[in-house]
Scaffold this motif. Structure first.
Motif, PDB file in Angstrom:
ATOM      1  N   ILE A   8       0.807  -1.218   0.000  1.00 51.19           N
ATOM      2  CA  ILE A   8       0.000   0.000   0.000  1.00 51.19           C
ATOM      3  C   ILE A   8       0.845   1.275   0.000  1.00 51.19           C
ATOM      4  CG2 ILE A   8      -1.969  -1.093   1.130  1.00 51.19           C
ATOM      5  CD1 ILE A   8      -1.104   0.344   3.726  1.00 51.19           C
ATOM      6  N   VAL A   9       2.156   1.113   0.160  1.00 49.41           N
ATOM      7  CA  VAL A   9       3.042   2.274   0.162  1.00 49.41           C
ATOM      8  C   VAL A   9       3.243   2.730  -1.267  1.00 49.41           C
ATOM      9  CG1 VAL A   9       5.367   3.066   0.692  1.00 49.41           C
ATOM     10  CG2 VAL A   9       4.198   1.529   2.250  1.00 49.41           C
ATOM     11  N   PRO A  10       3.072   4.030  -1.553  1.00 47.66           N
ATOM     12  CA  PRO A  10       3.301   4.503  -2.914  1.00 47.66           C
ATOM     13  C   PRO A  10       4.719   4.207  -3.372  1.00 47.66           C
ATOM     14  CG  PRO A  10       2.340   6.230  -1.539  1.00 47.66           C
ATOM     15  CD  PRO A  10       2.661   5.087  -0.642  1.00 47.66           C
ATOM     16  N   ALA A  11       4.867   3.882  -4.637  1.00 46.01           N
ATOM     17  CA  ALA A  11       6.171   3.493  -5.176  1.00 46.01           C
ATOM     18  C   ALA A  11       7.219   4.587  -4.989  1.00 46.01           C
ATOM     19  CB  ALA A  11       6.034   3.135  -6.648  1.00 46.01           C
ATOM     20  N   SER A  12       6.854   5.842  -5.137  1.00 46.27           N
ATOM     21  CA  SER A  12       7.833   6.918  -5.003  1.00 46.27           C
ATOM     22  C   SER A  12       8.340   7.018  -3.573  1.00 46.27           C
ATOM     23  CB  SER A  12       7.226   8.251  -5.443  1.00 46.27           C
ATOM     24  OG  SER A  12       6.140   8.582  -4.605  1.00 46.27           O
ATOM     25  N   TRP A  13       7.467   6.844  -2.587  1.00 39.12           N
ATOM     26  CA  TRP A  13       7.891   6.900  -1.191  1.00 39.12           C
ATOM     27  C   TRP A  13       8.814   5.743  -0.883  1.00 39.12           C
ATOM     28  CZ3 TRP A  13       7.473   3.773   3.118  1.00 39.12           C
ATOM     29  CH2 TRP A  13       7.774   4.367   4.326  1.00 39.12           C
ATOM     30  N   ASP A  14       8.455   4.564  -1.368  1.00 41.55           N
ATOM     31  CA  ASP A  14       9.221   3.363  -1.093  1.00 41.55           C
ATOM     32  C   ASP A  14      10.639   3.471  -1.632  1.00 41.55           C
ATOM     33  OD1 ASP A  14       9.159  -0.064  -2.110  1.00 41.55           O
ATOM     34  OD2 ASP A  14       9.630   0.754  -0.140  1.00 41.55           O
ATOM     35  N   SER A  15      10.811   3.898  -2.864  1.00 44.03           N
ATOM     36  CA  SER A  15      12.150   3.935  -3.459  1.00 44.03           C
ATOM     37  C   SER A  15      12.997   5.064  -2.887  1.00 44.03           C
ATOM     38  CB  SER A  15      12.054   4.073  -4.980  1.00 44.03           C
ATOM     39  OG  SER A  15      11.448   5.298  -5.323  1.00 44.03           O
ATOM     40  N   ASP A  16      12.391   6.194  -2.551  1.00 44.17           N
ATOM     41  CA  ASP A  16      13.163   7.301  -1.999  1.00 44.17           C
ATOM     42  C   ASP A  16      13.596   7.040  -0.570  1.00 44.17           C
ATOM     43  OD1 ASP A  16      12.922   8.659  -4.351  1.00 44.17           O
ATOM     44  OD2 ASP A  16      11.302   9.968  -3.669  1.00 44.17           O
ATOM     45  N   SER A  17      12.818   6.282   0.172  1.00 41.80           N
ATOM     46  CA  SER A  17      13.099   6.073   1.581  1.00 41.80           C
ATOM     47  C   SER A  17      13.815   4.766   1.864  1.00 41.80           C
ATOM     48  CB  SER A  17      11.791   6.100   2.368  1.00 41.80           C
ATOM     49  OG  SER A  17      11.159   7.335   2.178  1.00 41.80           O
ATOM     50  N   ALA A  18      13.880   3.879   0.888  1.00 39.80           N
ATOM     51  CA  ALA A  18      14.451   2.563   1.131  1.00 39.80           C
ATOM     52  C   ALA A  18      15.917   2.650   1.540  1.00 39.80           C
ATOM     53  CB  ALA A  18      14.305   1.694  -0.111  1.00 39.80           C
ATOM     54  N   GLY A  19      16.681   3.567   0.940  1.00 38.27           N
ATOM     55  CA  GLY A  19      18.081   3.702   1.286  1.00 38.27           C
ATOM     56  C   GLY A  19      18.271   4.101   2.726  1.00 38.27           C
ATOM     57  N   PHE A  20      17.384   4.919   3.257  1.00 35.04           N
ATOM     58  CA  PHE A  20      17.472   5.361   4.643  1.00 35.04           C
ATOM     59  C   PHE A  20      17.374   4.175   5.590  1.00 35.04           C
ATOM     60  CE2 PHE A  20      17.083   8.161   8.180  1.00 35.04           C
ATOM     61  CZ  PHE A  20      16.241   7.518   9.055  1.00 35.04           C
ATOM     62  N   ALA A  21      16.455   3.291   5.324  1.00 35.22           N
ATOM     63  CA  ALA A  21      16.245   2.149   6.203  1.00 35.22           C
ATOM     64  C   ALA A  21      17.430   1.202   6.185  1.00 35.22           C
ATOM     65  CB  ALA A  21      14.978   1.413   5.799  1.00 35.22           C
ATOM     66  N   ASN A  22      18.211   1.205   5.108  1.00 26.18           N
ATOM     67  CA  ASN A  22      19.310   0.263   4.991  1.00 26.18           C
ATOM     68  C   ASN A  22      20.653   0.836   5.429  1.00 26.18           C
ATOM     69  OD1 ASN A  22      17.779  -1.882   4.082  1.00 26.18           O
ATOM     70  ND2 ASN A  22      17.808  -1.123   1.997  1.00 26.18           N
ATOM     71  N   ALA A  23      20.687   2.063   5.896  1.00 25.27           N
ATOM     72  CA  ALA A  23      21.944   2.637   6.377  1.00 25.27           C
ATOM     73  C   ALA A  23      22.121   2.233   7.840  1.00 25.27           C
ATOM     74  CB  ALA A  23      21.951   4.151   6.214  1.00 25.27           C
ATOM     75  N   ARG A  24      22.500   0.998   8.066  1.00 21.99           N
ATOM     76  CA  ARG A  24      22.677   0.461   9.416  1.00 21.99           C
ATOM     77  C   ARG A  24      24.029   0.900   9.954  1.00 21.99           C
ATOM     78  NH1 ARG A  24      17.751  -1.734  10.798  1.00 21.99           N
ATOM     79  NH2 ARG A  24      16.927  -2.836   9.012  1.00 21.99           N
ATOM     80  N   VAL A  25      24.043   1.351  11.205  1.00 22.28           N
ATOM     81  CA  VAL A  25      25.270   1.882  11.793  1.00 22.28           C
ATOM     82  C   VAL A  25      25.500   1.252  13.165  1.00 22.28           C
ATOM     83  CG1 VAL A  25      26.473   3.966  12.561  1.00 22.28           C
ATOM     84  CG2 VAL A  25      24.933   4.081  10.599  1.00 22.28           C
ATOM     85  N   ASP A  26      26.735   0.810  13.397  1.00 23.86           N
ATOM     86  CA  ASP A  26      27.162   0.353  14.724  1.00 23.86           C
ATOM     87  C   ASP A  26      28.002   1.461  15.346  1.00 23.86           C
ATOM     88  OD1 ASP A  26      26.010  -2.114  14.227  1.00 23.86           O
ATOM     89  OD2 ASP A  26      27.892  -3.032  13.571  1.00 23.86           O
ATOM     90  N   TRP A  27      27.816   1.687  16.656  1.00 27.01           N
ATOM     91  CA  TRP A  27      28.592   2.701  17.372  1.00 27.01           C
ATOM     92  C   TRP A  27      29.185   2.034  18.599  1.00 27.01           C
ATOM     93  CZ3 TRP A  27      25.933   7.634  19.815  1.00 27.01           C
ATOM     94  CH2 TRP A  27      26.863   8.375  20.549  1.00 27.01           C
ATOM     95  N   LYS A  28      30.510   2.035  18.668  1.00 24.81           N
ATOM     96  CA  LYS A  28      31.156   1.500  19.866  1.00 24.81           C
ATOM     97  C   LYS A  28      32.088   2.559  20.431  1.00 24.81           C
ATOM     98  CE  LYS A  28      35.113  -0.815  17.728  1.00 24.81           C
ATOM     99  NZ  LYS A  28      35.823  -2.067  17.550  1.00 24.81           N
ATOM    100  N   GLU A  29      32.304   2.464  21.737  1.00 21.43           N
ATOM    101  CA  GLU A  29      33.208   3.393  22.404  1.00 21.43           C
ATOM    102  C   GLU A  29      34.378   2.597  22.955  1.00 21.43           C
ATOM    103  OE1 GLU A  29      33.227   6.724  25.996  1.00 21.43           O
ATOM    104  OE2 GLU A  29      31.341   5.800  25.385  1.00 21.43           O
ATOM    105  N   THR A  30      35.569   3.002  22.555  1.00 18.38           N
ATOM    106  CA  THR A  30      36.791   2.395  23.068  1.00 18.38           C
ATOM    107  C   THR A  30      37.410   3.388  24.054  1.00 18.38           C
ATOM    108  OG1 THR A  30      38.266   3.347  21.398  1.00 18.38           O
ATOM    109  CG2 THR A  30      37.140   1.277  20.821  1.00 18.38           C
ATOM    110  N   PRO A  31      38.452   3.006  24.756  1.00 16.22           N
ATOM    111  CA  PRO A  31      39.086   3.983  25.664  1.00 16.22           C
ATOM    112  C   PRO A  31      39.622   5.217  24.941  1.00 16.22           C
ATOM    113  CG  PRO A  31      39.792   1.766  26.217  1.00 16.22           C
ATOM    114  CD  PRO A  31      39.005   1.669  24.930  1.00 16.22           C
TER     115      PRO A  31
END
Length: 145
Positions: free
Chosen positions: A23-46
């Motif tokens: 039900i998601v419009p095709a334009s919304w899906d393709s423009d926003s898909a990259g955002f959802a796939n930008a997975r980021v890990d954040w760790k803190e070292t000394p």
């Protein structure tokens, strides 16, 4: 013949997101898909805060790493869509394209003026060094008597 166990409550559960993609419009899906796939890990070292983002297929020129408001790390970019050839027939398109942006507010111990970033094998690594915390000087006092 093998038996498959069936949950007696399966018919009672309705997935609220079932069919959402249809039900998601095709334009919304393709423009926003990259955002959802930008997975980021954040760790803190000394020594530093280290961020790793999986960005397969994204070129160095398509990624920006910036500092906003003194202590906000911003990773943004765009994964470009593959050009379509009218002679080709696509059977499935699962790789996402579009813009992505991620923001991280860093603690006060981050040296934002010394941020370093590198992109290798589709993994963006951003290193933010930490301010050295000096241990207080301790001076022993001799007790007379």
């Amino acid at each position: 013949m093998s038996m498959v166990r069936r949950c007696p409550f399966a018919d009672l559960w309705v997935d609220p997101f079932d069919g959402f993609c249809s039900i998601v419009p095709a334009s919304w899906d393709s423009d926003s898909a990259g955002f959802a796939n930008a997975r980021v890990d954040w760790k803190e070292t000394p020594e530093a805060h280290v961020f790793k983002a999986d960005l397969p297929g994204v070129k160095k020129e398509e990624v920006k790493v910036e500092v906003e408001d003194g202590n906000v790390l911003v990773v943004s970019g765009e994964r470009t869509k593959e050009k379509e050839d009218k002679k080709e027939k696509w059977h499935r398109v699962e790789r996402s394209s579009g813009k992505f942006v991620r923001r991280f507010q860093l603690p006060e111990n981050a040296k934002m003026e010394e941020v370093k970033a590198g992109l290798e094998n589709g993994v963006l690594t951003v290193t933010v060094p930490k301010v050295e915390i000096k241990k207080p000087e301790v001076k022993a006092i001799e007790i007379s008597g």
